[in-house]
Design a protein around this motif. Structure first.
Motif, short mmCIF file in Angstrom:
data_model
loop_
_atom_site.label_atom_id
_atom_site.label_comp_id
_atom_site.label_asym_id
_atom_site.label_seq_id
_atom_site.Cartn_x
_atom_site.Cartn_y
_atom_site.Cartn_z
N GLU A 283 0.86 -1.19 0.00
CA GLU A 283 0.00 0.00 0.00
C GLU A 283 0.88 1.23 0.00
O GLU A 283 2.05 1.16 0.40
N GLY B 195 -1.24 14.56 2.16
CA GLY B 195 -1.82 13.44 2.89
C GLY B 195 -2.71 13.97 4.00
O GLY B 195 -2.51 15.09 4.48
N SER B 196 -3.67 13.13 4.43
CA SER B 196 -4.65 13.60 5.42
C SER B 196 -4.00 13.86 6.78
O SER B 196 -4.57 14.57 7.61
N GLN B 197 -2.83 13.32 7.03
CA GLN B 197 -2.19 13.51 8.35
C GLN B 197 -1.26 14.72 8.40
O GLN B 197 -0.60 14.95 9.42
N PRO C 143 4.22 11.37 13.12
CA PRO C 143 3.70 10.00 13.11
C PRO C 143 3.51 9.38 14.49
O PRO C 143 2.82 8.37 14.61
N GLY D 83 2.27 4.68 1.51
CA GLY D 83 2.39 5.25 2.85
C GLY D 83 1.40 6.39 2.99
O GLY D 83 0.78 6.81 2.01
N PRO D 84 1.22 6.92 4.21
CA PRO D 84 0.21 7.95 4.44
C PRO D 84 0.57 9.33 3.90
O PRO D 84 -0.29 10.20 3.79
N ILE D 85 1.83 9.54 3.55
CA ILE D 85 2.29 10.88 3.15
C ILE D 85 3.07 10.78 1.85
O ILE D 85 3.84 9.85 1.66
N TYR E 255 4.52 16.41 9.66
CA TYR E 255 4.03 15.03 9.80
C TYR E 255 4.55 14.52 11.14
O TYR E 255 5.76 14.42 11.35
#
Ligand code: S6P
Ligand code: ZN
Length: 194
Positions: free
Chosen positions: A10, A25-27, A65, A12-14, A63
């Motif tokens: 998948e 990214g949403s974060q 995390p 990553g978030p960023i 970011y």
């Protein structure tokens, strides 16, 4: 054979935009500093008061995390300082020591021309040039402030320990022992130690 769920790749978030350093990214947490939030930072108070206090001076995308204060984690940030001056003094960040003072940090230049101002606990101040591709290691116990000395936005990246925290008060109270002014068109470091 059916794919094991643990082995599905998948994103990553960023994501990073390498041309601007922007994070997507949403974060991503975005903050900004307007001139009115930088009271006491610039030398020329009347020049400061005469300017539009709503002007955006710098913005940070970050970011985080792990939880704030977590020991052993890392935070990532990208700062953009817009070009401009208060009197003859270039736009810059507030600057800080880390709350856990021995925590270091990396900075790197992405776009624009800047100066990284560094100051130890004895108030000795020195500076490094920031430009696209410049890499700066900021040792623990060293206060750091960035200054845009160009005509375009200064973009730079940063990575620091998640338990470092920020101590802004020392700089708000006593400033750095040097400032950067434009003199005859040239960014010039001026001693403010005494
Ligand atoms: C955090 C790192 C940067 C700054 C940012 C704004 O440790 O040094 O992300 O927070 O450049 O500067 P300041 O001094 O307002 O935090
Ligand atoms: Zn820092």
């Amino acid at each position: 054979m059916k794919a094991n769920a643990h082995l599905v790749l998948e994103n990553g978030p960023i994501e990073l935009d390498y041309s601007t350093g922007d994070l997507k990214g949403s974060q991503v947490i975005k903050t900004e500093k307007k001139l009115g939030e930088l009271q006491g930072i610039f030398h020329n108070q009347s020049a400061y008061d005469a300017k539009d206090q709503e002007e955006k001076i710098y913005e940070v995308q970050a970011y985080f995390p792990v939880e704030n204060g977590w020991e052993g984690g890392l935070y990532y940030g990208k700062t953009r300082i817009y070009p401009g001056k208060v009197g003859d003094e270039y736009y810059m960040t507030k600057g800080h020591f880390h709350h856990i003072s021995n925590r270091g940090e990396f900075y790197w230049g992405i776009n624009g021309e800047g100066i990284l101002l560094l100051m130890d606990r004895d108030r000795n101040t020195w500076a490094e040039k920031m430009h696209p591709g410049s890499l700066h290691y900021i040792n623990g116990h060293i206060a750091h402030r960035t200054i845009n000395v160009g005509n375009t936005p200064l973009d730079f990246g940063a990575c620091w320990p998640s338990d470092a925290g920020h101590d802004y008060q020392e700089i708000l109270d006593n400033g750095f022992s040097a400032r950067v002014f434009e003199k005859k068109g040239i960014p010039t470091l001026v001693d403010f130690k005494n």
